[in-house]
Design a protein around this motif. Sequence first.
Motif, PDB file in Angstrom:
ATOM      1  N   ASN A  86       1.306   6.722  -6.788  1.00 38.45           N
ATOM      2  CA  ASN A  86       0.039   6.971  -7.499  1.00 38.45           C
ATOM      3  C   ASN A  86      -0.926   7.934  -6.829  1.00 38.45           C
ATOM      4  O   ASN A  86      -1.987   8.201  -7.399  1.00 38.45           O
ATOM      5  N   THR A  87      -0.612   8.454  -5.658  1.00 36.39           N
ATOM      6  CA  THR A  87      -1.587   9.297  -4.971  1.00 36.39           C
ATOM      7  C   THR A  87      -1.034  10.699  -4.732  1.00 36.39           C
ATOM      8  O   THR A  87       0.173  10.928  -4.739  1.00 36.39           O
ATOM      9  N   LYS A  88      -1.975  11.622  -4.502  1.00 36.92           N
ATOM     10  CA  LYS A  88      -1.591  13.006  -4.215  1.00 36.92           C
ATOM     11  C   LYS A  88      -0.778  13.084  -2.927  1.00 36.92           C
ATOM     12  O   LYS A  88       0.227  13.806  -2.851  1.00 36.92           O
ATOM     13  N   TRP A  89      -1.217  12.331  -1.904  1.00 40.18           N
ATOM     14  CA  TRP A  89      -0.475  12.332  -0.643  1.00 40.18           C
ATOM     15  C   TRP A  89       0.939  11.798  -0.826  1.00 40.18           C
ATOM     16  O   TRP A  89       1.889  12.305  -0.234  1.00 40.18           O
ATOM     17  N   GLY A  90       1.083  10.760  -1.659  1.00 41.86           N
ATOM     18  CA  GLY A  90       2.409  10.230  -1.943  1.00 41.86           C
ATOM     19  C   GLY A  90       3.302  11.262  -2.607  1.00 41.86           C
ATOM     20  O   GLY A  90       4.487  11.402  -2.265  1.00 41.86           O
ATOM     21  N   VAL A  97       0.833  -1.205   0.000  1.00 41.43           N
ATOM     22  CA  VAL A  97       0.000   0.000   0.000  1.00 41.43           C
ATOM     23  C   VAL A  97       0.871   1.259   0.000  1.00 41.43           C
ATOM     24  O   VAL A  97       0.595   2.226  -0.725  1.00 41.43           O
ATOM     25  N   TRP A 150       2.469   1.761  -3.432  1.00 43.15           N
ATOM     26  CA  TRP A 150       1.454   2.230  -4.372  1.00 43.15           C
ATOM     27  C   TRP A 150       1.105   3.691  -4.113  1.00 43.15           C
ATOM     28  O   TRP A 150       0.971   4.495  -5.048  1.00 43.15           O
ATOM     29  N   ALA A 151       0.971   4.060  -2.834  1.00 40.74           N
ATOM     30  CA  ALA A 151       0.599   5.431  -2.490  1.00 40.74           C
ATOM     31  C   ALA A 151       1.689   6.419  -2.890  1.00 40.74           C
ATOM     32  O   ALA A 151       1.392   7.512  -3.391  1.00 40.74           O
TER      33      ALA A 151
END
Length: 306
Positions: A164-168, A157, A160-161
Motif C-alpha cells: 500500500n505504500t510508495k516505498w513498498g 506493517v 501492509w507497506a
Amino acid sequence: MSHDPLIIVLIAMIGGAIRVSTPFMFVALGECLTEKSGRINLGLEGTLVLGAMLAYATAYQTGSPWLGILAGGAAGVFLGSLHGYLCKLPKVNDIAVGIAMMSFGIGLAFFFGKPYIQPQAPRLPAIPLGGWTGVPQLAEALQINPLFLVGIAAAIVMAWAFANTKWGLIIRTTGDSAAAARAMGVSVDWVRYLATTIGGFLAGVGGSFLSLSYPGSWNEGLSSGQGLMAVALVIFARWSPIRCVMAALLFGAAGALGPSLQSVGITQGYYLFNAAPYILTLLILIASSGSQQAFRAAPGELSITK
C-alpha cells in the motif's frame, strides 16, 4: 486442567514454538525485506551471533536488557550497511560477500564475547500467560516474550507497506526489475543498501532474543545455524512477511519437539527430535529447488532466478 501427556506435549510445543520461533521470525523478516529489493544476504548468521553477543554484553554492563536489544540491532545495522556498501561496488557477488560477512560477524562475536561467557546478564521480562493451567511446566512454557509480539507487528506493517505504500512499490520494483526502477528515477543501489541495513537490524534484534531470553545466555554455540535456516524459511514463505511468521512458528514447533517430549518423560531419540528443524530445512530446500511456484514468486533480480 488435564494432565494427559498428549495435552501437555501439545501445549508445551505451542509455548516452545513461540519461544523458538522468535529469532527465526526476525531473521526471516530481515531477509525477506533484503530479498524483496533484489539482494540475497547469506551473512545473517553472523549478524545473529554478533547481535546476541553485543546485546548480552550491553545488558550486563548497563543492567538494561532493552538497551541490549538496541545494541543487538546496532550490530545488525553495522554488518548490514557494510554488506550493502560492498555489494554496491562493481563486479561484486552478493552471495560471496554474504558468506564473508557471516565469517566476519561470527569472528567478531567470538573474539569480543569471551569475557561474557560466564557472567549473568539481566534477561528480558516475559508476559505470563500460563497461570490458568495449574501445571508449573506448562505455566513456564507459556511465558510470552514481548519481542514475539513486536515481530508479529513488524510482519503486519511490512506486508501492509509492500502492498500500500510508495516505498513498498519502490522496493518491489527494484527487486523485480532494476531497469524498471531506474526508469522511475530510483537509485537501485541506494534502495538495496537501505533494505540490507534494515534487514540487518531485524536480524540483530533476533540475536538479542537468543542471549537475553531463550536460551538466555551467551556462548559460542548459541545460534546453531538459525540465520542460514531463515534463508530457506523465506523461500518456503514465498517472500511474504505474514507467511514468514507462520513458517517461523512451524520451525519453532519442530525445534520445541524434543524438549516437549522430554517434559513428559520421553527421552528415547531426544537428539533425533532436536534435529527436526535441520531435517525440515533440508526437506524445504529439496521441495523448493524444483518448485516453479517458488520461482514465480521470487523477485526477478535475485541470483536464484537468473
